[in-house]
Design an enzyme around this catalytic site. Structure first.
Site, PDB file in Angstrom:
ATOM      1  N   LYS A  31      44.631  74.705  93.211  1.00 46.32           N
ATOM      2  CA  LYS A  31      45.414  73.912  94.163  1.00 46.32           C
ATOM      3  C   LYS A  31      44.937  72.466  94.315  1.00 46.32           C
ATOM      4  O   LYS A  31      45.720  71.574  94.596  1.00 46.32           O
ATOM      5  CB  LYS A  31      45.423  74.603  95.533  1.00 46.32           C
ATOM      6  CG  LYS A  31      46.288  75.852  95.543  1.00 46.32           C
ATOM      7  CD  LYS A  31      46.500  76.359  96.950  1.00 46.32           C
ATOM      8  CE  LYS A  31      47.596  77.407  96.999  1.00 46.32           C
ATOM      9  NZ  LYS A  31      47.171  78.708  96.416  1.00 46.32           N
ATOM     10  N   GLU A  51      51.836  72.747 105.117  1.00 47.36           N
ATOM     11  CA  GLU A  51      51.921  74.056 105.748  1.00 47.36           C
ATOM     12  C   GLU A  51      51.059  74.998 104.917  1.00 47.36           C
ATOM     13  O   GLU A  51      50.806  74.746 103.739  1.00 47.36           O
ATOM     14  CB  GLU A  51      53.365  74.561 105.805  1.00 47.36           C
ATOM     15  CG  GLU A  51      53.854  75.238 104.544  1.00 47.36           C
ATOM     16  CD  GLU A  51      54.051  74.300 103.371  1.00 47.36           C
ATOM     17  OE1 GLU A  51      54.459  73.144 103.601  1.00 47.36           O
ATOM     18  OE2 GLU A  51      53.801  74.732 102.228  1.00 47.36           O
ATOM     19  N   SER A  85      43.388  81.740  88.307  1.00 45.64           N
ATOM     20  CA  SER A  85      43.769  80.646  89.212  1.00 45.64           C
ATOM     21  C   SER A  85      42.773  80.407  90.345  1.00 45.64           C
ATOM     22  O   SER A  85      42.678  79.295  90.851  1.00 45.64           O
ATOM     23  CB  SER A  85      45.156  80.903  89.795  1.00 45.64           C
ATOM     24  OG  SER A  85      45.219  82.187  90.398  1.00 45.64           O
TER      25      SER A  85
END
Ligand SMILES: *Cc1c(COP(=O)(O)O)cnc(C)c1O
Length: 407
Positions: A98, A120, A393
């Site tokens: 991310k 969010e 990930s």
């Protein structure tokens, strides 16, 4: 399994942000101008070598790129089929892919002269990555989070606050991600001149799916170079988990034009195949029901919904995969047959996490464990000469409470 696939030139959405029939921009009039501004500034930044140089430096020095492509010797031997390589996005700062996107969009916010970012978050992972980048770049940051999620993810709430972000609890609806997104959108509409909405996956209105994909495509670019250096040829298969789809498209993108490279996206099969029990939007061939095209949060894509068009509730042991819609580019790649989408259950993902921990010494995030589970299912049937790249990930620290229940 040996059938060839149709290559697709790296997918560029058309001028209206369409991937085939999917994507687009379904937003209230007040958001058209800021989305157009974002599109303009992004085009400008993309063509500016100084922007790329600054991003590359942060990815290298702050986030820890390039990430290794590790040959998983023991897992390869254990499964007895294809040669398995693991792309180690779990080793990045904040523990997952991310940060790639957050750094990119953080720099775009600075370029637009916006001093504040809004995000969010569901489980808190995107919130933590955004709070981290906001601190690094001196931006103020507000993160919306359902109060139910805040309860479940205390540690991430504390991390965001320690990093200097404001975390606002959302008490409406199911008090989870969807409700947090609605509040974040309301904030953006009100404060659009000073604030950038930092979206966390390849979702939302154009140009977000393209921007987020572009900030993650470095995953596949590195992996392509690394596998060619190591094996002198391209892989036969790519595996990645798919929530919104950003880590998967980040890996896939560099290989879309290579006809021999097959791609498998793994969704959350949850605890059953009926609507409400899973978050599988494209794995219809596996019997998961309830998804059809519709508009959710600004984009036209596959959405889990009831017969009368209400957004369905979803379930997954892994919060990062627990979302009713999927990125529009994935919907298009599925229609084209360029990528295949499947799903594994909660239980299979937990078992896979245990296997990877015990055989490779890596505790994966539960999201990533879904991709590992599908690999475990298929690798034994592959030839020993075949090569697989699995995108890991994220790391599993955040999931220890859940995992501990199964040890
Ligand atoms: C958030 C998250 C995901 C799901 O998001 P995508 O956009 O589908 O990549 C997957 N893995 C990890 C570790 C995550 O934190």
């Amino acid at each position: 399994m040996s059938s060839t696939v149709v290559p697709v030139d790296s997918v560029v959405p058309d001028t209206r942000g369409r991937y085939g029939p999917y994507g687009g921009r379904y937003v209230p009039e007040t958001l058209m101008a800021p989305l157009e501004e974002l599109e303009r500034v992004y085009a400008d930044a993309s063509a500016d070598p100084a922007f790329h140089a600054q991003l590359d430096t942060l990815l290298h020095d702050f986030a820890g790129r390039p990430t290794p492509l590790q040959f998983a010797a023991r897992l390869t031997e254990h499964l007895g089929g294809a040669r398995i390589y693991i792309k180690r996005e779990d080793l990045l700062h904040t523990g997952a892919h991310k940060i790639n996107n957050c750094l990119g969009q953080g720099l775009l916010a600075v370029r637009m002269g916006k001093k504040r970012v809004i995000a969010e978050t569901g489980a808190g992972q995107h919130g933590v990555a955004t709070a981290t980048v906001a601190a690094l770049l001196g931006l103020s940051c507000t993160v919306y989070m359902g109060t139910e999620d805040m309860e479940r993810q205390r540690l991430n709430v504390n991390r965001m606050r320690l990093l200097g972000s404001e975390v606002i609890g959302v008490d409406s609806g199911s008090r989870t991600l969807k409700d947090a997104i609605n509040e974040a959108m309301r904030d953006w509409v009100t404060n659009v001149r000073t604030s950038h909405y930092l979206l966390g996956s390849v979702l939302g209105a154009h140009p977000y799916p393209q921007i987020v994909r572009d900030f993650h495509k470095i995953i596949g670019e590195e992996a392509r170079e690394q596998i060619l250096a190591r094996e002198k040829r391209l892989p036969d298969f790519l595996f990645a988990c798919v929530g919104g789809g950003s880590n998967a498209i980040g890996l896939f993108n560099a290989f879309l034009g290579d006809a021999t490279v097959k791609m498998v996206g793994v969704e959350a099969g949850g605890r059953g195949k009926s609507l409400g029990e899973h978050a599988a939007r494209l794995a219809t061939a596996r019997g998961f029901s309830g998804a059809r095209p519709g508009v959710l949060q600004g984009t036209y894509t596959y959405v889990l919904q009831t017969a009368d068009g209400q957004i369905a509730t979803t379930h997954s042991v892994s919060a990062g995969l627990d979302y009713p819609a999927i990125g529009p580019e994935h919907a298009w790649l599925a229609d084209l047959g360029r990528a295949e989408y499947t799903a594994v259950t909660n239980e299979e993902a937990i078992d896979a996490a245990k296997t990877l921990a015990r055989i490779e010494g890596i505790i994966p995030a539960l999201e990533s464990a879904h991709a590992v589970a599908e690999l475990i299912r298929r690798a034994p049937k592959m030839r020993k000469s075949e090569i697989v790249i699995l995108n890991l990930s994220g790391r599993g620290d955040k999931d220890m409470e859940t995992l501990s229940r199964y040890v």
